[in-house]
Design a protein around this motif. Structure first.
Motif, mmCIF file in Angstrom:
data_model
loop_
_atom_site.group_PDB
_atom_site.id
_atom_site.type_symbol
_atom_site.label_atom_id
_atom_site.label_comp_id
_atom_site.label_asym_id
_atom_site.label_seq_id
_atom_site.Cartn_x
_atom_site.Cartn_y
_atom_site.Cartn_z
ATOM 1 N N GLY A 141 -1.660 -0.577 -10.371
ATOM 2 C CA GLY A 141 -2.849 0.230 -10.123
ATOM 3 C C GLY A 141 -3.088 0.375 -8.638
ATOM 4 N N VAL A 142 -4.006 1.247 -8.310
ATOM 5 C CA VAL A 142 -4.361 1.443 -6.921
ATOM 6 C C VAL A 142 -5.832 1.103 -6.731
ATOM 7 N N GLU A 143 -6.135 0.638 -5.538
ATOM 8 C CA GLU A 143 -7.524 0.383 -5.183
ATOM 9 C C GLU A 143 -8.084 1.652 -4.551
ATOM 10 N N ALA A 144 -9.277 1.582 -4.029
ATOM 11 C CA ALA A 144 -9.921 2.750 -3.426
ATOM 12 C C ALA A 144 -9.119 3.242 -2.218
ATOM 13 N N ILE A 145 -8.972 4.544 -2.128
ATOM 14 C CA ILE A 145 -8.250 5.145 -1.014
ATOM 15 C C ILE A 145 -9.022 4.890 0.284
ATOM 16 N N ARG A 146 -8.285 4.606 1.339
ATOM 17 C CA ARG A 146 -8.885 4.367 2.658
ATOM 18 C C ARG A 146 -8.666 5.605 3.513
ATOM 19 N N LEU A 147 -9.744 6.354 3.679
ATOM 20 C CA LEU A 147 -9.705 7.595 4.440
ATOM 21 C C LEU A 147 -10.458 7.429 5.755
ATOM 22 N N PRO A 148 -10.002 8.087 6.806
ATOM 23 C CA PRO A 148 -10.770 8.044 8.053
ATOM 24 C C PRO A 148 -12.060 8.851 7.898
ATOM 25 N N ASP A 149 -12.989 8.652 8.817
ATOM 26 C CA ASP A 149 -14.200 9.468 8.808
ATOM 27 C C ASP A 149 -13.804 10.929 8.971
ATOM 28 N N GLY A 150 -14.507 11.781 8.256
ATOM 29 C CA GLY A 150 -14.243 13.205 8.354
ATOM 30 C C GLY A 150 -15.219 13.886 9.299
ATOM 31 N N GLY A 161 -22.573 21.603 -0.718
ATOM 32 C CA GLY A 161 -23.610 21.026 0.131
ATOM 33 C C GLY A 161 -23.018 20.365 1.369
ATOM 34 N N ASP A 162 -23.638 19.262 1.811
ATOM 35 C CA ASP A 162 -23.157 18.545 2.991
ATOM 36 C C ASP A 162 -21.978 17.660 2.604
ATOM 37 N N VAL A 163 -20.843 17.903 3.237
ATOM 38 C CA VAL A 163 -19.604 17.199 2.913
ATOM 39 C C VAL A 163 -18.906 16.789 4.205
ATOM 40 N N GLU A 164 -17.824 16.052 4.059
ATOM 41 C CA GLU A 164 -16.933 15.748 5.175
ATOM 42 C C GLU A 164 -15.608 16.446 4.907
ATOM 43 N N ILE A 165 -15.011 16.960 5.988
ATOM 44 C CA ILE A 165 -13.742 17.671 5.863
ATOM 45 C C ILE A 165 -12.745 17.124 6.867
ATOM 46 N N TYR A 166 -11.479 17.489 6.648
ATOM 47 C CA TYR A 166 -10.399 17.146 7.570
ATOM 48 C C TYR A 166 -9.692 18.422 7.996
ATOM 49 N N ARG A 167 -9.342 18.480 9.269
ATOM 50 C CA ARG A 167 -8.558 19.577 9.824
ATOM 51 C C ARG A 167 -7.314 18.983 10.483
ATOM 52 N N ASN A 168 -6.319 19.794 10.704
ATOM 53 C CA ASN A 168 -5.080 19.415 11.394
ATOM 54 C C ASN A 168 -4.267 18.418 10.574
ATOM 55 N N SER A 196 0.831 -1.202 0.000
ATOM 56 C CA SER A 196 0.000 0.000 0.000
ATOM 57 C C SER A 196 0.868 1.256 0.000
ATOM 58 N N LEU A 197 0.235 2.348 -0.365
ATOM 59 C CA LEU A 197 0.866 3.659 -0.327
ATOM 60 C C LEU A 197 0.312 4.406 0.874
ATOM 61 N N HIS A 198 1.158 5.184 1.506
ATOM 62 C CA HIS A 198 0.739 5.960 2.672
ATOM 63 C C HIS A 198 0.833 7.443 2.331
ATOM 64 N N LEU A 199 -0.270 8.154 2.512
ATOM 65 C CA LEU A 199 -0.333 9.591 2.246
ATOM 66 C C LEU A 199 -0.583 10.321 3.552
ATOM 67 N N SER A 200 0.005 11.503 3.688
ATOM 68 C CA SER A 200 -0.256 12.297 4.886
ATOM 69 C C SER A 200 -0.136 13.786 4.578
ATOM 70 N N TRP A 201 -0.989 14.549 5.268
ATOM 71 C CA TRP A 201 -1.023 15.997 5.140
ATOM 72 C C TRP A 201 -0.966 16.621 6.520
ATOM 73 N N SER A 202 -0.362 17.777 6.597
ATOM 74 C CA SER A 202 -0.425 18.622 7.772
ATOM 75 C C SER A 202 -1.238 19.840 7.341
ATOM 76 N N ILE A 203 -2.409 20.011 7.932
ATOM 77 C CA ILE A 203 -3.340 21.064 7.525
ATOM 78 C C ILE A 203 -3.248 22.211 8.533
ATOM 79 N N ALA A 204 -2.994 23.401 8.032
ATOM 80 C CA ALA A 204 -2.809 24.581 8.889
ATOM 81 C C ALA A 204 -4.108 24.937 9.623
#
Length: 149
Positions: A81-90, A99-106, A52-60
């Motif tokens: 190829g890559v399969e579906a990205i596994r994201l935590p709940d936002g 409209g109604d979405v999920e977001i990530y902070r920090n 797997s690939l590991h992605l990470s962001w630091s959000i201001a």
């Protein structure tokens, strides 16, 4: 006579505020007050962890990424190829445009399973989009990285 005094007093307040460099009539943050997209959504280099690939962001602080606007795709080799990205709940958020979405902070970390084990360097394209709490949204950002096999 009192209208002249009132007008003079109002002009004095405005000129005093301007001289003191206060923001008496400012609206939302100006473009000069905002971070660049790279500063607001600092993406670390993509890492390969086994299959797997590991992605990470630091959000201001004061900024957020949209969960639904994060995408990963392989560019080369074509067999990998890559399969579906596994994201935590936002965090639930109502957006005037989307409209109604999920977001990530920090901080955000996500994994992307690989559908095959690449024997050559893997080129991936990561696309993401976010906004500032000040009401300014950034265009989608695209990062292309090469990961060793």
């Amino acid at each position: 006579m009192s209208l002249i005094r009132l007008t003079g007093a109002a002009l004095l307040v405005v000129s005093t505020a301007a001289a003191a460099n206060t923001h008496l009539f400012d609206g939302p943050a100006s473009a000069n007050d905002l971070l660049t997209a790279a500063q607001a959504f600092s993406m670390l280099p993509v890492e390969r962890h086994g299959q797997s690939l590991h992605l990470s962001w630091s959000i201001a602080p004061g900024y957020y990424l949209y969960r639904q606007r994060i995408k990963v795709e392989t560019l080369a080799p074509s067999a990998a190829g890559v399969e579906a990205i596994r994201l935590p709940d936002g965090i639930a958020h109502h957006d005037d445009h989307f409209g109604d979405v999920e977001i990530y902070r920090n901080d955000l970390e996500a994994d992307v399973p690989l559908s095959a084990t690449p024997s050559a360097p893997l080129r991936v394209r990561v696309t993401y989009q976010g906004c500032a709490d000040a009401g300014v949204c950034y265009p989608p950002q695209t990062v292309v990285q090469t990961i060793a096999p």
